[in-house]
Scaffold this active site. Structure first.
Site, PDB file in Angstrom:
ATOM      1  N   GLY A 126       0.772  -0.676   0.163  1.00 45.50           N
ATOM      2  CA  GLY A 126      -0.134   0.348   0.134  1.00 45.50           C
ATOM      3  C   GLY A 126       1.247   0.888   0.346  1.00 45.50           C
ATOM      4  O   GLY A 126       0.914   2.142   1.041  1.00 45.50           O
ATOM      5  N   TYR A 127       1.311   1.477  -1.159  1.00 48.22           N
ATOM      6  CA  TYR A 127       2.375   2.231  -0.800  1.00 48.22           C
ATOM      7  C   TYR A 127       1.506   3.713  -2.009  1.00 48.22           C
ATOM      8  O   TYR A 127       1.472   5.162  -1.676  1.00 48.22           O
ATOM      9  CB  TYR A 127       3.127   2.727  -2.553  1.00 48.22           C
ATOM     10  N   THR A 160      -2.163  -4.307  -5.335  1.00 49.07           N
ATOM     11  CA  THR A 160      -2.092  -5.796  -7.265  1.00 49.07           C
ATOM     12  C   THR A 160      -2.571  -6.599  -5.642  1.00 49.07           C
ATOM     13  O   THR A 160      -1.814  -6.849  -4.547  1.00 49.07           O
ATOM     14  CB  THR A 160      -0.396  -5.672  -7.146  1.00 49.07           C
ATOM     15  N   GLU A 244      12.952  -4.736  -4.745  1.00 52.59           N
ATOM     16  CA  GLU A 244      12.041  -4.680  -5.799  1.00 52.59           C
ATOM     17  C   GLU A 244      12.767  -4.592  -7.457  1.00 52.59           C
ATOM     18  O   GLU A 244      11.784  -5.814  -8.012  1.00 52.59           O
ATOM     19  CB  GLU A 244      10.993  -3.310  -6.087  1.00 52.59           C
TER      20      GLU A 244
HETATM   21  C1  FAD Z   1      -0.796  -3.249 -12.947  1.00 55.92           C
HETATM   22  C2  FAD Z   1      -0.163  -2.198 -11.650  1.00 55.92           C
HETATM   23  C3  FAD Z   1      -0.017  -2.723 -10.323  1.00 55.92           C
HETATM   24  C4  FAD Z   1       0.514  -2.017  -9.258  1.00 55.92           C
HETATM   25  N1  FAD Z   1       0.911  -2.505  -8.249  1.00 55.92           N
HETATM   26  C5  FAD Z   1       1.266  -1.610  -7.034  1.00 55.92           C
HETATM   27  C6  FAD Z   1       0.976  -2.004  -5.499  1.00 55.92           C
HETATM   28  O1  FAD Z   1       1.100  -3.135  -5.459  1.00 55.92           O
HETATM   29  N2  FAD Z   1       1.126  -1.188  -4.815  1.00 55.92           N
HETATM   30  C7  FAD Z   1       1.704   0.203  -4.804  1.00 55.92           C
HETATM   31  O2  FAD Z   1       1.803   1.305  -4.088  1.00 55.92           O
HETATM   32  N3  FAD Z   1       1.794   0.420  -6.258  1.00 55.92           N
HETATM   33  C8  FAD Z   1       1.226   0.170  -7.230  1.00 55.92           C
HETATM   34  N4  FAD Z   1       1.046   0.033  -9.418  1.00 55.92           N
HETATM   35  C9  FAD Z   1       1.404   1.920  -8.594  1.00 55.92           C
HETATM   36  C10 FAD Z   1       2.632   2.359  -8.971  1.00 55.92           C
HETATM   37  O3  FAD Z   1       4.011   2.261  -8.859  1.00 55.92           O
HETATM   38  C11 FAD Z   1       1.885   3.783 -10.399  1.00 55.92           C
HETATM   39  O4  FAD Z   1       1.301   3.517 -10.925  1.00 55.92           O
HETATM   40  C12 FAD Z   1       3.306   4.383 -10.752  1.00 55.92           C
HETATM   41  O5  FAD Z   1       4.770   5.028  -9.358  1.00 55.92           O
HETATM   42  C13 FAD Z   1       3.390   5.814 -11.146  1.00 55.92           C
HETATM   43  O6  FAD Z   1       2.004   6.728 -11.484  1.00 55.92           O
HETATM   44  P1  FAD Z   1       1.050   7.262 -11.825  1.00 55.92           P
HETATM   45  O7  FAD Z   1       0.329   5.769 -11.819  1.00 55.92           O
HETATM   46  O8  FAD Z   1       0.176   7.941 -10.696  1.00 55.92           O
HETATM   47  O9  FAD Z   1       1.748   7.859 -12.933  1.00 55.92           O
HETATM   48  P2  FAD Z   1       2.399   8.946 -12.365  1.00 55.92           P
HETATM   49  O10 FAD Z   1       3.085   9.216 -11.515  1.00 55.92           O
HETATM   50  O11 FAD Z   1       0.756  10.204 -12.656  1.00 55.92           O
HETATM   51  O12 FAD Z   1       2.982   8.701 -14.083  1.00 55.92           O
HETATM   52  C14 FAD Z   1       2.908   9.502 -14.965  1.00 55.92           C
HETATM   53  C15 FAD Z   1       3.840   9.827 -16.817  1.00 55.92           C
HETATM   54  O13 FAD Z   1       4.067  10.740 -16.230  1.00 55.92           O
HETATM   55  C16 FAD Z   1       5.946  10.164 -15.859  1.00 55.92           C
HETATM   56  N5  FAD Z   1       6.539  11.032 -14.899  1.00 55.92           N
HETATM   57  C17 FAD Z   1       6.294  11.033 -14.021  1.00 55.92           C
HETATM   58  N6  FAD Z   1       7.002  12.126 -13.401  1.00 55.92           N
HETATM   59  C18 FAD Z   1       8.231  11.971 -14.241  1.00 55.92           C
HETATM   60  C19 FAD Z   1       9.129  12.858 -14.417  1.00 55.92           C
HETATM   61  N7  FAD Z   1       9.715  13.407 -13.199  1.00 55.92           N
HETATM   62  N8  FAD Z   1      10.015  13.350 -15.625  1.00 55.92           N
HETATM   63  C20 FAD Z   1       9.764  12.352 -16.335  1.00 55.92           C
HETATM   64  N9  FAD Z   1       8.203  11.805 -16.663  1.00 55.92           N
HETATM   65  C21 FAD Z   1       7.592  11.258 -15.165  1.00 55.92           C
HETATM   66  C22 FAD Z   1       5.257   9.026 -16.044  1.00 55.92           C
HETATM   67  O14 FAD Z   1       6.906   7.850 -16.000  1.00 55.92           O
HETATM   68  C23 FAD Z   1       4.448   8.705 -16.863  1.00 55.92           C
HETATM   69  O15 FAD Z   1       4.922   7.982 -17.852  1.00 55.92           O
HETATM   70  C24 FAD Z   1       0.649  -0.434  -9.290  1.00 55.92           C
HETATM   71  C25 FAD Z   1       0.006   0.317 -10.889  1.00 55.92           C
HETATM   72  C26 FAD Z   1       0.026  -0.469 -11.805  1.00 55.92           C
HETATM   73  C27 FAD Z   1      -0.571   0.004 -13.466  1.00 55.92           C
END
Ligand code: FAD
Lengths: 413, 376
Positions: A126-127, A160, A244
């Site tokens: 839960g991050y 997840t 990870e």
């Molecule tokens: C299938 C799946 C399973 C997951 N499982 C877990 C889980 O079990 N537990 C958990 O805690 N999280 C989980 N996650 C979350 C995952 O870690 C986040 O989706 C990830 O950190 C990206 O965050 P966001 O989706 O909010 O995208 P955003 O951070 O909003 O990013 C959107 C876009 O902007 C880009 N971007 C953002 N910042 C920058 C920067 N500084 N420079 C350039 N580009 C940038 C990103 O790369 C991306 O392309 C999961 C995600 C998915 C899709």
């Protein structure tokens, strides 16, 4: 320098190969992930390994690790990929486990490590929050101390397989006034059956349900579930992210995938010849194999560094970027190879038990009385898998974020 | 040289655009897809009423005197809304065969029904072993007195569950991959021996496996000349490709706009992610790919009436370029949407899926690259 296995390593390989052949639950077949997989199926192999003492090879021996060398661990993942086993989920084994044995107290170790090893306890991570993805440190979920409890409020997302989880590890803000956002965060273990925890599945674009929104409303958690020190959670989280990433390259699985791709392209026809004999297609497969060969040696070099006592450093970002690119390309070429039978919707690949079956029933119209198959078996889910794997460049620190890490930590820019 | 649209074409675009916006909103589309029928026949009736289904047919054939440019305008709007209705199988393919090679009696029987929205067709050409080769046919049609008897299996026939009639390619003579000996028939889907298995497709449409088990059709079900249909099939599928390129352009336009908009709204690290230059440049590359696709789509559409080699070269160029752009657009749009990009709830994933499957219909990038190479 030398790429050959020693006789001892070959003996080890034969031992684990035989063990897998004899003990991998037969009903799981060699599918890896499957749409009708029940939660029990997902932990079946984990439980067998727990009994054997092989479920947490990378852990220190005192906590149940096998003491294998990095090469042996490499052989282990190769052999599992070869048999397409469904490996223990990472949340317990590779994520919270190492945090608990490194930063947890004796009670926490005694309470949690056995369940992680045996596969008895299902963990979730839960991050992330709706507003805190790449910028994880901006997370808003709060944990407020109230006597000998923390009271947690907030919303996590993308959790997840939380729908099956017994426990979760959560990052919560305990000091809203800290000088830096990273400084006021704590790492808390949460029994998912605690009142106030609500898990709502999110449907993904492949039709499956593997992630959830996790709502936390006045959730009371005993204060002893805090890992390490209050407000030091970010340090533990970063430690964990490095862990990870080191397994994320998925080299052995991808090698198996390329073999399958070659088989598929060998039986698909193009202009009256096998697709695999088509130069344009073969060239793309070779390109994939070349990238994969480079990745494999890069990973082995990283492992060797680890063996020499260097922890996984920012180089592991290379493994994440190239590993996911290879996985994505592999699923894309597989979809291309199956041709028009990539188009039918065969149900989701990662559904809760029952959901997949439900959706497959919708493939049922027409006047056919006998069940004509829709395309060859290997075509099923090829599109869903391709769609699903887009996640790999987004999660675990997106590939853009990995490049930012390399920019900063390696290039020094 | 003139890149302007006629007043009528502008009107068609505006009318369709309004209809898609107002009545083909995301919820209505989802409901239609999830319904038993998998589409909304009322939309089809409305398209007929608006004159859309008769647009590319001559006035003599009962249409509105338009052509490929009109189909392009229509398909681009369909692409924007991810419209699933079978305009290409019914109007462009079946309509195309009838228009180019149908007898007066065939036109009379089918074209007016198509234009009025009363008859839906699917185009059954692909076979499991045939991939993109229209002559690689295991389906046979044997002349039998005054009739033909069809046997074979057609794979992933898009729109077949909604269709009452099929246009079927079959071999009347020659070996499996010979250019000669290919014929085209109109088959009533209700005929004895037509067996179907229907299913959903990953991009929200419906399709069928269609089996012909000694299906007898009258001799006048044959379109054009027996055994000489391959050039006709190539012409009609080139027209279908041009139309689908326009659809892909519409879908890319929306996917791009959505992504730029998302990058304005979504904040991380205290700023909209659209402020990160690495994402900006990628959105610029997506935009460029879209503009290049529009150009290739014009090229293909305007060359449909040219000589065979010139036409094929232009159409293959478009299918390659638009296919590459569609891949880039879909993958990058999802990536920039982060986790939301891989959900079912966000529209962007559905655009990605449609843009993916686009490459698999009527020959993929490699196939058309080869055809382009061969044409020199
Ligand atoms: C299938 C799946 C399973 C997951 N499982 C877990 C889980 O079990 N537990 C958990 O805690 N999280 C989980 N996650 C979350 C995952 O870690 C986040 O989706 C990830 O950190 C990206 O965050 P966001 O989706 O909010 O995208 P955003 O951070 O909003 O990013 C959107 C876009 O902007 C880009 N971007 C953002 N910042 C920058 C920067 N500084 N420079 C350039 N580009 C940038 C990103 O790369 C991306 O392309 C999961 C995600 C998915 C899709």
């Amino acid at each position: 320098m030398n790429l050959e296995f020693t006789p001892e390593e070959i003996a080890f390989r034969d031992e684990v190969r035989t063990f897998i052949e004899e003990n991998h639950p037969k009903h799981l077949g060699d599918f890896g992930m499957r749409e009708d997989m029940s939660p029990e199926d997902m932990v079946a192999w984990h439980k067998v390994l727990g009994e054997k003492g092989w479920s947490v090879p990378a852990w220190p021996e005192q906590y149940g690790g096998t003491g294998w060398t990095p090469t042996q661990r490499y052989i282990w993942s190769e052999e599992n990929a070869r048999a397409n086993t469904f490996m223990p989920l990472p949340f317990g084994v590779s994520m919270v486990g190492p945090v608990i044995y490194t930063f947890g107290n004796e009670e926490q170790k005694a309470q949690h490590l056995p369940g992680i090893r045996s596969g008895e306890t299902w963990w979730c991570q839960g991050y992330s929050e709706p507003g805190a993805g790449s910028d994880l440190a901006s997370l808003k979920t709060t944990a407020v101390r109230d006597g000998d409890h923390y009271v947690i409020n907030g919303q996590k997302t993308w959790t997840t397989l939380a729908q099956h989880a017994d426990w979760g590890f959560f990052l919560c803000r305990t000091d809203p006034d800290a000088a830096k956002p990273q400084e006021g965060i704590s790492f808390i273990l949460l029994d998912m059956k605690t009142p106030g925890v609500e898990v709502k599945p999110i449907k993904l674009l492949d039709g499956g349900y593997e992630v959830n929104e996790t709502w936390l409303t006045d959730v009371r958690v005993p204060a002893e579930n805090l890992v390490g020190e209050e407000n030091k959670g970010w340090t533990y989280a970063k430690f964990l992210l490095a862990h990870e990433r080191s397994g994320i390259a998925g080299v052995a699985r991808s090698k198996r995938g390329v073999e399958k791709l070659r088989e598929i392209a060998g039986s698909e026809m193009l202009y009256g010849e096998p697709l695999m004999d088509d130069f344009d297609f073969a060239r793309k497969v070779s390109q994939l194999e070349i990238d994969l060969a480079a990745l494999e040696i890069t990973e082995l070099r990283t492992l060797a560094g680890e063996q020499a006592g260097k922890g996984p450093g920012p180089e592991s970002s290379i493994l994440k970027i190239k590993g996911t690119e290879v996985q994505q390309r592999l699923t894309e070429l597989t979809l291309e190879a199956v041709g028009s039978y990539g188009t039918p919707y065969y149900g989701n690949i990662t559904g809760e038990a029952g959901v997949g079956a439900d959706q497959r029933a919708r493939i049922a119209g027409g006047n056919a009385t006998n069940q004509y198959p829709i395309g060859p078996d290997y075509a099923q889910h090829s599109a869903a898998t391709y769609f699903n794997m887009r996640k790999t460049s987004i999660y675990g620190g997106s590939n853009e974020i990995q490049r930012n890490i390399i920019t900063k930590m390696i290039l020094g820019l | 040289m003139d890149f302007n649209f006629t007043e009528e074409q502008d009107m068609v675009r505006d009318g369709l655009s309004r209809m898609v916006r107002e009545q083909y909103d995301w919820e209505s589309r989802r409901k239609a897809i999830e319904s038993d029928a998998g589409w909304n026949p009322e939309v089809w009736a409305q398209l007929a009423e608006l004159g859309i289904l008769g647009m590319p047919f001559s006035e003599k054939d009962g249409g509105f005197g338009g052509g490929a440019i009109d189909s392009m305008v229509i398909m681009e709007e369909f692409g924007k809304g991810l419209v699933i209705e079978p305009f290409v199988p019914t109007v462009v393919c079946a309509g195309g065969f009838l228009k180019h090679a149908g007898s007066d009696a065939q036109k009379e029987e089918h074209l007016s029904a198509i234009i009025a929205g009363k008859r839906v067709f699917a185009f059954a050409y692909a076979e499991p072993q045939g991939r993109y080769d229209y002559a690689d046919l295991a389906t046979t049609a044997k002349k039998d007195g005054d009739a033909y008897t069809l046997n074979g299996h057609k794979a992933v026939v898009i729109g077949a569950p909604w269709a009452s009639h099929l246009v079927v390619t079959a071999r009347t003579s020659g070996g499996e991959r010979d250019r000669d000996g290919v014929s085209v028939f109109i088959v009533d889907k209700g005929a004895d021996g037509v067996v179907t298995r229907d299913y959903e497709t990953v991009d929200g449409r419906r399709a069928s496996e269609v089996y012909f088990e000694n299906v007898s059709v009258p001799a006048d079900a044959l379109i054009g000349e027996e055994g000489k249909a391959l050039p006709l099939i190539e012409l009609v599928t080139d027209e279908a490709i041009a139309a689908q390129c326009a659809e892909a352009c519409g879908a890319m336009k929306v996917a791009h706009t959505m992504t730029v908009e998302y990058s304005r709204q979504r904040k991380q690290f205290g700023v909209p992610i659209g402020q990160f230059q690495v994402l900006q440049h990628r959105m610029v590359d997506m935009y460029t790919a879209y503009e290049q696709s529009v150009s290739l789509t014009y090229l293909a559409t305007l060359k449909l009436d040219a000589g065979e080699a010139e036409r094929k070269r232009a159409v293959s160029a478009a299918k390659v370029g638009v296919g590459q752009a569609a891949r880039l657009m879909g993958q990058e749009a999802v990536q920039i949407h982060g986790g939301n990009g891989v959900t079912d709830e966000y529209a962007i994933g559905h655009y990605f899926k449609r843009l993916t499957i686009f490459d698999h219909e009527f020959g993929n990038v490699d196939h058309h690259m080869k055809r382009h190479v061969k044409l020199g």
